[in-house]
Motif scaffolding. Structure first.
Motif, PDB file in Angstrom:
ATOM      1  N   PHE A  86       0.827  -1.203   0.000  1.00 36.85           N
ATOM      2  CA  PHE A  86       0.000   0.000   0.000  1.00 36.85           C
ATOM      3  C   PHE A  86       0.865   1.258   0.000  1.00 36.85           C
ATOM      4  O   PHE A  86       0.503   2.257  -0.617  1.00 36.85           O
ATOM      5  N   ILE A  88       3.595   1.582  -1.517  1.00 29.88           N
ATOM      6  CA  ILE A  88       3.985   1.789  -2.917  1.00 29.88           C
ATOM      7  C   ILE A  88       2.810   2.342  -3.716  1.00 29.88           C
ATOM      8  O   ILE A  88       2.963   3.247  -4.538  1.00 29.88           O
ATOM      9  N   LEU A  89       1.615   1.824  -3.434  1.00 34.14           N
ATOM     10  CA  LEU A  89       0.443   2.328  -4.158  1.00 34.14           C
ATOM     11  C   LEU A  89       0.196   3.797  -3.845  1.00 34.14           C
ATOM     12  O   LEU A  89      -0.297   4.540  -4.680  1.00 34.14           O
ATOM     13  N   PHE A  90       0.548   4.203  -2.647  1.00 29.12           N
ATOM     14  CA  PHE A  90       0.357   5.603  -2.293  1.00 29.12           C
ATOM     15  C   PHE A  90       1.484   6.476  -2.834  1.00 29.12           C
ATOM     16  O   PHE A  90       1.443   7.694  -2.687  1.00 29.12           O
ATOM     17  N   GLY A  91       2.501   5.871  -3.405  1.00 31.44           N
ATOM     18  CA  GLY A  91       3.519   6.685  -4.068  1.00 31.44           C
ATOM     19  C   GLY A  91       4.943   6.467  -3.602  1.00 31.44           C
ATOM     20  O   GLY A  91       5.845   7.164  -4.058  1.00 31.44           O
ATOM     21  N   ALA A  92       5.178   5.512  -2.704  1.00 33.18           N
ATOM     22  CA  ALA A  92       6.558   5.236  -2.312  1.00 33.18           C
ATOM     23  C   ALA A  92       7.306   4.664  -3.516  1.00 33.18           C
ATOM     24  O   ALA A  92       6.703   4.026  -4.376  1.00 33.18           O
ATOM     25  N   PRO A  93       8.626   4.916  -3.571  1.00 29.19           N
ATOM     26  CA  PRO A  93       9.366   4.425  -4.731  1.00 29.19           C
ATOM     27  C   PRO A  93       9.315   2.903  -4.833  1.00 29.19           C
ATOM     28  O   PRO A  93       9.269   2.202  -3.813  1.00 29.19           O
ATOM     29  N   LEU A  94       9.322   2.427  -6.054  1.00 29.62           N
ATOM     30  CA  LEU A  94       9.120   0.998  -6.291  1.00 29.62           C
ATOM     31  C   LEU A  94      10.362   0.203  -5.912  1.00 29.62           C
ATOM     32  O   LEU A  94      10.283  -0.746  -5.148  1.00 29.62           O
ATOM     33  N   GLU A  96      14.057   1.733  -5.712  1.00 26.24           N
ATOM     34  CA  GLU A  96      15.013   2.423  -4.856  1.00 26.24           C
ATOM     35  C   GLU A  96      14.327   2.741  -3.530  1.00 26.24           C
ATOM     36  O   GLU A  96      13.106   2.893  -3.487  1.00 26.24           O
ATOM     37  N   TRP A 156      -0.377   7.705   7.384  1.00 22.24           N
ATOM     38  CA  TRP A 156      -0.915   8.302   6.151  1.00 22.24           C
ATOM     39  C   TRP A 156      -0.655   9.805   6.132  1.00 22.24           C
ATOM     40  O   TRP A 156      -0.219  10.387   5.151  1.00 22.24           O
ATOM     41  N   ALA A 159       2.880  11.588   5.329  1.00 24.25           N
ATOM     42  CA  ALA A 159       3.411  11.749   3.972  1.00 24.25           C
ATOM     43  C   ALA A 159       3.199  13.159   3.445  1.00 24.25           C
ATOM     44  O   ALA A 159       3.838  13.562   2.480  1.00 24.25           O
ATOM     45  N   PRO A 163       6.697  16.432   0.273  1.00 21.78           N
ATOM     46  CA  PRO A 163       7.070  17.251  -0.892  1.00 21.78           C
ATOM     47  C   PRO A 163       7.541  18.660  -0.564  1.00 21.78           C
ATOM     48  O   PRO A 163       8.121  19.314  -1.423  1.00 21.78           O
TER      49      PRO A 163
ATOM     50  N   PHE B 695       5.249  19.047  -7.144  1.00 22.68           N
ATOM     51  CA  PHE B 695       5.099  17.598  -7.087  1.00 22.68           C
ATOM     52  C   PHE B 695       3.637  17.203  -7.167  1.00 22.68           C
ATOM     53  O   PHE B 695       3.208  16.232  -6.549  1.00 22.68           O
ATOM     54  N   ARG B 701      -1.671  11.486  -7.069  1.00 21.62           N
ATOM     55  CA  ARG B 701      -1.670  10.040  -6.882  1.00 21.62           C
ATOM     56  C   ARG B 701      -2.029   9.691  -5.439  1.00 21.62           C
ATOM     57  O   ARG B 701      -2.770   8.749  -5.171  1.00 21.62           O
ATOM     58  N   PHE B 702      -1.496  10.479  -4.529  1.00 20.12           N
ATOM     59  CA  PHE B 702      -1.778  10.256  -3.109  1.00 20.12           C
ATOM     60  C   PHE B 702      -3.263  10.469  -2.831  1.00 20.12           C
ATOM     61  O   PHE B 702      -3.888   9.683  -2.117  1.00 20.12           O
ATOM     62  N   ALA B 705      -5.198   7.513  -4.215  1.00 22.02           N
ATOM     63  CA  ALA B 705      -5.086   6.344  -3.352  1.00 22.02           C
ATOM     64  C   ALA B 705      -5.950   6.530  -2.107  1.00 22.02           C
ATOM     65  O   ALA B 705      -6.669   5.616  -1.697  1.00 22.02           O
ATOM     66  N   ARG B 741      -0.726   3.182 -10.203  1.00 24.53           N
ATOM     67  CA  ARG B 741       0.692   3.166  -9.841  1.00 24.53           C
ATOM     68  C   ARG B 741       1.544   2.758 -11.027  1.00 24.53           C
ATOM     69  O   ARG B 741       2.635   3.305 -11.239  1.00 24.53           O
TER      70      ARG B 741
END
Lengths: 213, 1217
Positions: A86, A88-94, A96, A156, A159, A163, B695, B701-702, B705, B741
């Protein structure tokens, strides 16, 4: 009293594991830090798990405790995989920062899945009632429901600062999420403790009587 | 009025409100300056067009008068002119112009870096001081050969804007109207252009911004060595690269004669060091000392014919950043050096020479007069930067003053658009004889000075006249407004005329010696004339600064207020808009309000405008603005007031009589609605932060999700058992999120995102022979997906839309899907062609477009290695097969798809409502006796039973545009979506096209998300949340189709797809379609989600139907739940299209809300250093979206109206039969 003790001890254990025990500070190297943290938390969880439920009859035998704890360990590993996915689905790098994501998932999983499994064990109806329908009915359930929900909500929310261009070390993935998960967890512990103290129903009355006897 | 047409009216009204609000806002916000691409010509003599008065030069292009008809004064002046005596190519220049120029630009060289302070052990100096000792040293040695200035920039202090100003002499604006958007090149006359005319060998090393800005000059790749400027954390690559090219060139030129004329070197290390460490870091010392070493070596090559210019483009804050307008950022340094005398004055030596003293004094007076007029705050600078800013040793000059000064020193015409005034210190005709400081030479030099000033003034005057004549949008530049500024110019000319008429002047021209008194008198007159010319130049500058750099805050705030009002109306429509009868009610209110507003607007426009108009406020409003504002504001306020009154009444009734409000304003039980609004609001609030805008791809995307998980959790709460949770709640969400994703791997990075950005871009896709095997793998993967999509999509869509049970024989919908299949295959073939083409093209050749720029790695190796491949490619490009294929795929295939897609949309929409949609029929038959929405009998749906329902005629007519149309709208919307997906996919790059074309598949996933719950009523509550998910998915598609909210990221090549040459408006439409494709397709999908939902609701599962039969209110939209429960008749009156109407309001709100907040934040942040780079492009995108969505909903409702009308006619025909 035991809920307060458990909450207090897990709060302290969590804080110590995250900020005091690791040789590397979280801000410097989150992965190395979280390795120590999760190891400490795992042990603390084991201890808490064993202490916490000995009042309950069905948990009193050592084999039952061992079964619960090993179930919780397995669930934590599964939970880590799910949380990692999840994240990753929320945007964590795949690829690296894989280790960062994994340590984050493990940390959150230890805070949420492990204690929850200790209480709810492999009872799907109980899981559904507590986490899908949001109806925790006993003190024990409330004491894990709030920390779990708050931890996940905190993870959640953390995060959101990533940015921003403030160039602060805690903005690096997953530090802000770890910290906010920690804060959420602490808050959840407080809420859970209060809720389980305010909790009055047949179950807890019985439990209270049993304790007083 | 039918509900459809009144809705159409309401939508048009809201569109008009938005358009007017944006118009008024833009009037105040966009700084418009016409960029006139006119090349200035050398003057025939400095006294051309003499004398300028308000009678002459009305027409700038008039032929100069013949020499014979010139007045005698003019002849005298020409005689006196120092220029006329020297016959050189450019008569309007320096008596002995420099032959060579070395321009060293040290990025972010703040002025105090150049100073050398006396050393004191007690207070250690910060690391940035005393590290350029060379400047001080040379000033000590040769006080007249070196000039040091505080070099003041105009904000914004970004390198691009500064370079433009330094070489054109003009002021910065965001959009230079008239310039081409497609290139970043400077669209105005600039100094390098004139240098190019004079010199062949112009070398450039350093920051690649130069090559982007001046591609017309800096294009020779043997002489131009650009380096990337965006690797902020790399301190040395650019600097060492510059040195490695610069010094060999300089050394070689000593052995041979000279191999260069102009050298431009732009060092970035100091700037990057500032960004990375800040100025107060030991690294800054090293970097500055390195620069000192560079300058020491360069100075060795400076001879009498060489001018060395060392400057910074801006300063830096104490944190080392720049872009804003603090004193630390504005003050950089300028240092001129040559082996010959540069000035008659000059400080440093201590000879008490009378002549030097005079010039020193004069120059100081000129500089302080300029500082006074331009409001340079010496005290503020001194307090911030800790040096004496008022010191005459280094006066303040504006950056734009360098242009005329360099023009003068190099003997070039002043660039056409320059507004700067020449720096007086360097202006002199001949140095005074060393033995006797003759007063005569002083007069000659003074006369030369006013000649130079006049050339300068003449150029500015010409520019202003041309500018005034050029544009209707040039606010503040009408003849009448310019005339007062010209006064001092006219006066100067008159003074010159008088002076030239005096006997003393004629005598002086004749070579006679003047006596002391005459000398001084004439000197004073000449000084006075100079100051008059200078006053003209300064006034002009101030006037332009005022008009170009001034936002009209009044207009901006009015626009924001109007947007706020329309958002407020939008929110109330969103909550209340699905109650029956409101549309007409709102329209009536709006009309009444508009009438009042019109009167007020007219009154303000005619009478009060002048009193309201203060400096910079409401100046750009105009009559249209006032009236528009009155009408828009009036109608919006009218509606809002009506609502407030109704609510107040409802509350009063509730309090007094305990009667529940007939209007639903109970907020409880509307969780998903509030979440929808909160989601929209939070996203809109991120527009206040430059980081979130940078960004935004990740932010979106966030959000996606989060919303998807929210929906899944909601569904899970109702699911009941674990299997259902997994299957119905989490599986669709997971599929959707995985898709999101996965697609998020492609896109394009905006420059500010580096190094936190790596997308797979179209240009990287190579089927073989690439830098990394992953990319090759991706390319093949994409190919396979494309082929798969081509074969599966038509079948899938057909099943989805028409249903599985299709009767035999070719029906209309079969033909539709056949055509779709053909076009889809054509598109896929085109994309595969593009990928193949990409694979055979060497990487270095792919340099167009923003995304590749930052991927060009080692230019050296690419250039070396690319040469052979480029040769091969050239051979390939000449083969006829290649040319045919290229022609086919670039022009004919897209053209076929355009025509076919439009034809499909039109024909399909026309016939589609008559489709034999098996599912619909089945459902209609199955639910015969179920009471459906809006009190219409379901029998009415079924054409066959029309006769039976004759007695329900009245009811029937009311419902005709309702349920029936609703069921018929579904194929209509699907047809529109499918056709539009083809059209939009054509203008995309391959990856984006693939995403667009597969959009219907993911849309069905979103619809499935809605199927998560077992209760359709609960489903209905989340409808708005699902729609908002779709909205953000459209936003996500914007990024994944390779766009960003920046000008360089626009796909300009889309303008050429399908056409041999670009047609202006077609091209513009194509580019807009390419940019907004993601959203446009989500708008088309919007209606489908609603209609599918309505369909499910209208034909619920049998066991549900029983429940619903009992309580009408249960079936009706969840949004109407409360009304339904309280007043059943309300529900029965509700129009069946209400959900579609309400969701249309939501769609508009979803774009109006960010537009309002964007406008609000940009008004607050209008002086933010990132305004033009980040906020403004994002806001403009939002404006395009708002206008686009308004057009789209009006179009959709037109289609609904047409279909409704057509069905009404069909009904009539059936009835009469």
């Amino acid at each position: 009293m035991s809920f307060l003790a458990v909450s207090l001890s897990s709060l302290l254990a969590n804080a110590a594991a995250l900020f005091y025990i690791p040789s590397k500070p979280l801000l410097e190297d989150p992965v190395v830090c979280l390795q120590t943290t999760t190891a400490v938390l795992f042990i603390a969880n084991l201890v808490v798990g064993l202490v916490r439920y000995e009042a309950r009859q069905e948990n009193s035998s050592l084999s039952a405790k061992a079964a619960t704890v090993s179930l919780a360990t397995g669930a934590t590993i599964a939970g880590t995989v799910v949380i990692h996915t999840f994240a990753i689905l929320f945007g964590a790098p795949l690829i690296e920062k894989f280790r960062n994501t994994f340590m984050f998932a493990l940390y959150v999983s230890l805070l949420t899945v492990f204690p929850a499994t200790c209480v709810l064990r492999a009872d799907p109806d109980a899981w559904l009632r507590v986490f899908a329908e949001h109806r925790p009915t006993s003190r024990a359930e409330k004491s894990i429901y709030f920390p779990t929900i708050f931890t996940i909500f905190g993870a959640w929310l953390g995060a959101i600062v990533i940015p921003l261009d403030w160039d602060r070390p805690w903005q690096a993935w997953p530090i802000s999420c770890v910290i906010s998960a920690f804060l959420g967890h602490s808050l959840g512990l407080v809420a859970g403790t209060i809720a389980s103290y305010l909790h009055v129903d047949e179950d807890s009355k019985k439990a209270g009587k049993m304790r007083s006897e | 009025m039918t509900p459809t047409s009144s809705t159409l009216f309401l939508l048009t009204w809201s569109a008009a409100c938005h358009a007017l609000a944006l118009y008024i806002f833009m009037n105040g916000f966009l700084l418009t300056r016409q960029a006139l691409d006119i090349r200035s010509l050398p003057l025939s003599n400095p006294w051309q067009d003499f004398p300028i008065s308000n009678q002459t030069r009305l027409q700038v292009d008039t032929v100069p008068p013949n020499a014979s008809s010139l007045p005698s004064v003019f002849n005298t002046l020409l005689q006196a002119s120092s220029f006329s005596r020297l016959s050189i190519t450019y008569p309007t220049s320096h008596p002995r112009p420099f032959q060579k120029l070395i321009l060293v630009l040290i990025d972010a060289l703040r002025f105090d870096f150049l100073l050398t302070y006396p050393f004191s052990a007690a207070t250690p100096l910060p690391p940035y001081q005393n590290n350029l000792p060379l400047v001080h040293q040379l000033r000590q040695q040769h006080p007249t050969r070196s000039l040091l200035y505080q070099y003041r920039a105009d904000p914004p202090t970004t390198t691009t804007q500064r370079l433009k100003a330094i070489l054109t002499g003009s002021l910065p604006t965001f959009i230079d109207a008239g310039s081409s958007f497609a290139t970043s090149a400077v669209g105005e006359d600039h100094l390098l252009r004139h240098a190019r005319d004079k010199w062949e060998r112009i070398y450039f090393f350093g920051d690649d911004t130069w090559t982007h800005l001046f591609p017309d000059v800096l294009s020779d790749e043997n002489r131009t060595f650009p380096y990337e400027s965006f690797k902020l954390f790399d301190l040395h690559t650019v600097d060492s690269g510059v040195q490695s090219h610069l010094f060999p060139l300089l050394f070689n030129s000593t052995t041979t004669s000279s191999s260069w004329d102009v050298i431009i070197a732009h060092f970035l290390g100091v700037d990057h060091c500032g960004h990375k460490y800040g100025p107060s870091h030991p690294t800054m010392r090293e970097k500055l000392l390195e620069m000192n070493g560079v300058l020491e070596r360069i100075v060795g090559f400076v001879d009498e014919e060489t001018l060395l210019v060392v400057m910074g483009d801006h300063g830096m804050t104490t944190e080392g950043d720049h872009g804003g307008e603090s004193e630390e950022e504005l003050m950089s340094g300028l240092w001129l050096y040559s082996e010959r005398e540069l000035t008659l004055g000059g400080f440093g030596g201590d000879d008490g020479d009378d002549g030097r003293w005079y010039w020193r004094d004069l120059h100081t007076r000129i500089h302080s007069s300029r500082a006074r007029t331009l409001h340079y705050d010496h005290a503020a600078i001194t307090s911030r930067l800790a040096y004496d800013a008022a010191s005459p040793l280094y006066p303040i000059v504006s950056q734009i003053q360098l242009v005329p000064t360099l023009s003068y020193l190099l003997g070039l015409p002043i660039p056409f658009g320059n507004l700067g005034a020449v720096i007086p210190d360097v202006v002199f005709a001949r140095p005074p004889p060393a033995d006797s400081p003759a007063a005569g030479s002083r007069l000659a030099n003074l006369f030369h000075l006013i000649e130079t000033a006049r050339i300068n003034a003449l150029q500015v005057h010409t520019y202003l006249l041309k500018y005034a004549a050029a544009g209707e949008r040039s606010h503040g530049f009408s003849r009448a407004q310019l005339e007062p500024m010209f006064e001092s110019l006219y006066e100067a000319e008159r003074e010159v005329e008088q002076l030239a008429d005096t006997r003393a002047f004629e005598a002086w021209v004749g070579g006679a010696k003047l006596d002391q008194g005459q000398n001084e008198e004439m000197g004073e007159t000449l000084e006075k004339i100079f100051f008059l010319y200078d006053a003209f130049l300064l006034r002009t500058l101030k006037h332009c600064q005022y008009h170009w750099a001034q936002f009209d805050v009044g207009c901006m705030m009015s626009g924001v207020a109007l947007l706020a009002l329309s958002v407020a109306v939008g929110v109330s429509l969103f909550y209340e808009g699905n109650t029956k009868g409101h549309t007409e009610w709102v329209l009536k209110r709006a009309r009444d309000g508009a009438v009042v507003g019109l009167v007020v607007g007219l009154a303000v426009a005619s009478a009060a405008a002048r009193t309201v108009m203060v400096e910079g406020w409401f100046e750009k409003m105009g009559t249209i603005g006032w009236v528009g504002m009155g009408v828009t504001g009036g109608s919006l306020v009218g509606v809002l007031m009506g609502w407030v009154r109704e609510w107040a009444h409802a509350v009063m009734r509730k309090v007094r009589d305990g009667i529940e409000a007939p209007m639903s304003w109970a907020f409880a039980g509307r969780g998903p609605l509030h979440i929808t609004l909160i989601t929209l609001l939070s996203h809109a609030l991120t527009l206040a932060s430059n980081s979130y805008i940078l960004f935004e791809d990740r932010v979106v995307r966030f959000v996606i999700a989060s919303v998807a998980i929210y929906l899944a959790i909601l569904a899970a709460a109702r699911a009941g058992d674990a299997r259902t949770i997994l299957r119905d709640a989490f599986a669709p969400a997971l599929v959707f999120l995985l898709y999101t994703r996965l697609t998020a791997l492609t896109g394009v990075c905006r420059e500010e995102q580096y190094p936190y950005c790596s997308y797979i871009t179209n240009s990287q896709l190579r089927l073989w022979d690439s830098d990394g095997w992953t990319v090759v793998l991706w390319a093949w993967f994409v190919m396979v997906v494309m082929l798969g999509a081509a074969s599966v999509l038509p079948w899938y869509l057909k099943r989805k839309i028409v249903g599985a049970a299709v009767k035999g024989g070719k029906t209309t919908n079969d033909r539709f899907f056949d055509a779709y299949t053909i076009m889809l295959h054509l598109l896929v073939a085109r994309w595969i062609w593009i990928i193949w083409l990409n694979s055979v093209t060497p990487q270095s050749a792919v340099e167009a477009g923003a995304e590749e720029e930052y991927h060009a790695i080692d230019s050296e190796t690419l250039r070396g290695g690319g040469a052979d491949v480029a040769g091969d490619e050239a051979d390939l490009a000449e083969t006829w097969g290649f040319m045919m294929a290229n022609e086919l795929f670039e022009v004919y295939v897209p053209l076929v798809v355009y025509i076919g897609g439009i034809a499909l949309a039109v024909l399909g929409a026309w016939q589609g409502s008559a489709w034999d949609v098996a599912e619909v029929q089945e459902a209609e038959v199955a639910k015969e006796d179920v009471v459906v929405v809006g009190g219409c009998e379901n029998e009415a749906n079924n054409e066959g039973k029309v006769q039976e329902s004759k007695e329900q005629g009245v009811e029937y007519t009311r419902c005709e545009a309702g349920v029936i149309v609703l069921s018929r709208l579904r194929p209509l919307f699907w047809i529109i979506l499918v056709s539009i997906s083809l059209l939009l996919a054509t203008v995309q790059r391959p990856l984006g096209g693939l995403l667009i074309v597969t959009f219907p598949v993911i849309l069905s996933q979103i619809i499935r998300l809605s199927a998560a719950s077992s209760s359709s009523r609960q489903n209905h509550q989340t409808l708005s949340t699902r729609l908002i998910l779709l909205h953000f998915f459209g936003h996500h598609l914007f990024f994944t189709t390779g766009h960003q909210a920046t000008v360089p990221a626009i796909h300009w090549e889309a303008a050429f797809i399908g056409f041999h040459e670009m047609h202006y408006y077609t091209g513009m439409c194509l580019v807009v379609a390419a940019t907004l494709a993601g959203w446009m397709i989500s708008w088309a999908g919007w209606a489908i989600v609603v209609v599918e939902e309505e369909r499910r609701k209208a034909w619920p599962e049998p066991e549900m139907a029983l429940v619903h039969n009992g309580g009408v209110s249960e079936v009706v939209t969840g949004m109407e739940k409360e009304i339904g429960e309280v007043k059943q008749h309300k529900v029965q009156d509700a129009h069946p299209l209400q959900t579609l109407i309400a969701s249309t309001y939501l769609l508009i709100l979803a774009h109006a809300l960010p537009a309002f907040f964007g406008a609000l934040f940009i008004t607050i942040l209008r002086r933010h250093l990132m305004t033009w780079k980040i906020f403004a492009p994002r806001f403009l995108l939002q404006c395009m979206l708002l206008v686009g969505v308004d057009v789209a909903v009006v179009a959709i409702w037109c289609a609904v109206g047409v279909v409704g009308a057509r069905w009404g006619r069909d009904k009539d025909r059936v009835k009469t039969r």
